[in-house]
Each structure stands twice: as C-alpha cells, then as structure tokens.
Design an enzyme around this catalytic site. Sequence first.
Site, PDB file in Angstrom:
ATOM      1  N   LYS A  92      46.547  49.532  41.145  1.00 33.31           N
ATOM      2  CA  LYS A  92      47.060  50.598  40.290  1.00 33.31           C
ATOM      3  C   LYS A  92      46.138  51.814  40.380  1.00 33.31           C
ATOM      4  O   LYS A  92      44.916  51.681  40.363  1.00 33.31           O
ATOM      5  CB  LYS A  92      47.152  50.121  38.842  1.00 33.31           C
ATOM      6  CG  LYS A  92      48.208  49.063  38.610  1.00 33.31           C
ATOM      7  CD  LYS A  92      48.326  48.716  37.133  1.00 33.31           C
ATOM      8  CE  LYS A  92      49.373  47.645  36.892  1.00 33.31           C
ATOM      9  NZ  LYS A  92      49.488  47.292  35.461  1.00 33.31           N
ATOM     10  N   ASP A 111      52.934  37.777  36.483  1.00 32.20           N
ATOM     11  CA  ASP A 111      53.698  37.246  35.357  1.00 32.20           C
ATOM     12  C   ASP A 111      53.701  38.176  34.157  1.00 32.20           C
ATOM     13  O   ASP A 111      52.928  39.134  34.075  1.00 32.20           O
ATOM     14  CB  ASP A 111      53.101  35.910  34.910  1.00 32.20           C
ATOM     15  CG  ASP A 111      51.784  36.096  34.159  1.00 32.20           C
ATOM     16  OD1 ASP A 111      51.687  35.703  32.981  1.00 32.20           O
ATOM     17  OD2 ASP A 111      50.833  36.654  34.759  1.00 32.20           O
ATOM     18  N   GLU A 171      43.254  38.709  45.596  1.00 26.53           N
ATOM     19  CA  GLU A 171      43.767  39.030  44.255  1.00 26.53           C
ATOM     20  C   GLU A 171      45.202  39.531  44.337  1.00 26.53           C
ATOM     21  O   GLU A 171      45.621  40.085  45.356  1.00 26.53           O
ATOM     22  CB  GLU A 171      42.902  40.123  43.610  1.00 26.53           C
ATOM     23  CG  GLU A 171      41.811  39.583  42.698  1.00 26.53           C
ATOM     24  CD  GLU A 171      42.359  39.209  41.325  1.00 26.53           C
ATOM     25  OE1 GLU A 171      43.573  38.933  41.208  1.00 26.53           O
ATOM     26  OE2 GLU A 171      41.569  39.175  40.366  1.00 26.53           O
ATOM     27  N   ASP A 172      45.931  39.335  43.248  1.00 28.23           N
ATOM     28  CA  ASP A 172      47.289  39.866  43.194  1.00 28.23           C
ATOM     29  C   ASP A 172      47.294  41.354  42.894  1.00 28.23           C
ATOM     30  O   ASP A 172      47.992  42.138  43.536  1.00 28.23           O
ATOM     31  CB  ASP A 172      48.130  39.096  42.165  1.00 28.23           C
ATOM     32  CG  ASP A 172      47.472  39.027  40.791  1.00 28.23           C
ATOM     33  OD1 ASP A 172      46.304  39.432  40.655  1.00 28.23           O
ATOM     34  OD2 ASP A 172      48.129  38.548  39.842  1.00 28.23           O
ATOM     35  N   ARG A 193      56.925  34.716  37.499  1.00 20.92           N
ATOM     36  CA  ARG A 193      56.128  34.674  38.723  1.00 20.92           C
ATOM     37  C   ARG A 193      57.002  34.402  39.953  1.00 20.92           C
ATOM     38  O   ARG A 193      56.627  34.747  41.079  1.00 20.92           O
ATOM     39  CB  ARG A 193      55.057  33.586  38.641  1.00 20.92           C
ATOM     40  CG  ARG A 193      54.005  33.794  37.567  1.00 20.92           C
ATOM     41  CD  ARG A 193      52.892  32.757  37.693  1.00 20.92           C
ATOM     42  NE  ARG A 193      51.997  32.764  36.543  1.00 20.92           N
ATOM     43  CZ  ARG A 193      50.951  33.552  36.415  1.00 20.92           C
ATOM     44  NH1 ARG A 193      50.676  34.435  37.358  1.00 20.92           N
ATOM     45  NH2 ARG A 193      50.179  33.490  35.340  1.00 20.92           N
ATOM     46  N   PHE A 202      53.314  48.175  34.418  1.00 22.78           N
ATOM     47  CA  PHE A 202      53.252  46.721  34.429  1.00 22.78           C
ATOM     48  C   PHE A 202      54.324  46.178  35.360  1.00 22.78           C
ATOM     49  O   PHE A 202      55.482  46.569  35.281  1.00 22.78           O
ATOM     50  CB  PHE A 202      53.444  46.153  33.018  1.00 22.78           C
ATOM     51  CG  PHE A 202      53.120  44.693  32.921  1.00 22.78           C
ATOM     52  CD1 PHE A 202      54.131  43.750  32.879  1.00 22.78           C
ATOM     53  CD2 PHE A 202      51.808  44.253  32.895  1.00 22.78           C
ATOM     54  CE1 PHE A 202      53.834  42.398  32.791  1.00 22.78           C
ATOM     55  CE2 PHE A 202      51.508  42.908  32.810  1.00 22.78           C
ATOM     56  CZ  PHE A 202      52.519  41.978  32.769  1.00 22.78           C
ATOM     57  N   LYS A 212      46.249  32.692  38.335  1.00 20.70           N
ATOM     58  CA  LYS A 212      47.391  32.125  39.006  1.00 20.70           C
ATOM     59  C   LYS A 212      48.125  33.145  39.863  1.00 20.70           C
ATOM     60  O   LYS A 212      48.912  32.807  40.736  1.00 20.70           O
ATOM     61  CB  LYS A 212      48.378  31.547  37.967  1.00 20.70           C
ATOM     62  CG  LYS A 212      47.816  30.462  37.088  1.00 20.70           C
ATOM     63  CD  LYS A 212      48.885  30.061  36.054  1.00 20.70           C
ATOM     64  CE  LYS A 212      48.338  29.025  35.085  1.00 20.70           C
ATOM     65  NZ  LYS A 212      49.338  28.742  34.036  1.00 20.70           N
ATOM     66  N   GLY A 213      47.863  34.404  39.574  1.00 16.60           N
ATOM     67  CA  GLY A 213      48.692  35.459  40.128  1.00 16.60           C
ATOM     68  C   GLY A 213      48.716  35.582  41.628  1.00 16.60           C
ATOM     69  O   GLY A 213      49.702  36.032  42.208  1.00 16.60           O
ATOM     70  N   ASP A 261      43.729  46.487  38.382  1.00 18.01           N
ATOM     71  CA  ASP A 261      44.052  47.588  37.467  1.00 18.01           C
ATOM     72  C   ASP A 261      42.773  48.179  36.887  1.00 18.01           C
ATOM     73  O   ASP A 261      42.203  49.105  37.458  1.00 18.01           O
ATOM     74  CB  ASP A 261      45.052  47.177  36.392  1.00 18.01           C
ATOM     75  CG  ASP A 261      44.789  45.801  35.813  1.00 18.01           C
ATOM     76  OD1 ASP A 261      43.617  45.387  35.747  1.00 18.01           O
ATOM     77  OD2 ASP A 261      45.753  45.137  35.402  1.00 18.01           O
TER      78      ASP A 261
END
Length: 221
Positions: free
Chosen positions: A185, A213, A153-154, A219, A206, A97-98, A157
């Site tokens: 990241k 989220d 993609e959001d 979000r 984070f 969902k990101g 990492d």
Amino acid sequence: MRADMRPERDSRPPRQDRQPYGEQRGRGRYGEGQERPRYGEQQNGAFDRNGRGERRFQRPESTVDAATALRERVAELGAQITADYAGKDLLLVCVLKGAFAVMADLSRYIRLPLDIDFMAVASYGASTKSSGVVRIIKDLDSDLSGRHVLLVEDIVDSGLTLQYLLKNLRGRRPASLEICALLRKTGIESVPLDVRYTGFEIPPEFVVGYGLDFAEKFRNL
C-alpha cells in the site's frame, strides 16, 4: 396393462404451424423475428459461452483481469528470485495466514532447490488495520544461521508487523534476509522498509482474497 387396453398410436400428421421449443418467434420478451438465446447467452451481451459451452462473464474492458495479472506477476517474481539466488541455500519463510496463497504459487515458479518454513503472527485480529502489537503464534522450525532467507508476505501497509519480524529474524544470524510482498500500500507506511520484491503497489484501501481476509473470511476469493 393388457395389450388390448393400450391406446392407439396417434396417426394424425404433425401440425405444420408448430415450431420446436426455443425457436418460436414473436412471443414473450423476445421481439418479432428474434430467436430465444441458447443457455449462457443473454441479450445484453453480459454473458457468452466459451469453447466448452460454459457460461462466462465478460468483464468491461477497463477492468483488470485479476487472476491473469496475479499469475503473470508471480511468475515474473519467481524468475527474478531464481536468477538472484542461483547457487545459494534459499529458505522461503511464509508469514501465515495471509501469504499461503502467494507462497504456494511463487514457490512453483522458483526453479531452484529450496526449503520452506512457516511463521504465524497476529497483529490485526478482527480489525482492518494493524495494531503494531505482534504476537508470534507459530515460530519457525528451521535454523536460519548462515542461510539466505526470503520472507514472503501478502501485503505491506504500515510496516509495523514486518519491522518486528525483521528484527526478530536478524537476531538468528541469517546470511541474508529479504522481503517479497505481493501487495504494497502506498503512502501509509509508518516505518521505512526495504522490500526487495514487490508484486503490485495499490492505494491505501482494505483488500481481501488470494489469502487476504476480513475477520478470517474471504481468503478463498
């Protein structure tokens, strides 16, 4: 009420020593000679009023204006993608969902005919770190064969989720398959990844907001 019961109008002259509310000096927490600030203005300078009279928080100069930085960088990515995919059959794949927020903004900055599809995966759950175990919750509706696919993609990492997705999608024989990630990241990738378009590199912390989220909350920040 009868007319003869109405109180007479006060014919006394107004007091000359009384000032309108908000203009009194030397009273309360405002010192001698200071006016009470109007709505939206505070004595410590933390707030001022914009052109519409709305209250606006003045950030310290060392704080990045995130909204402006995001908008400008997403616009730059859109222009770059427009140049790179000119004349190609482009399909944007949003990883839910990101990535929904960056996907919505990015697609408007790409000045090309394109298709959009969505894929939902789960690898975090309520945790703040990817488990590496990926489940496809919603698969694509589109056939990727012979198409130029850009995976949006959001955040990247560990890279474990993207590694799984790339392997899965390459098996569907697209003409090309690239990655566009809003955030990446640094220093924590478990697998090497070739991310063609990166919005920002950030420390391994984070983050939430703009689609990202914590336990399905925040979000919308």
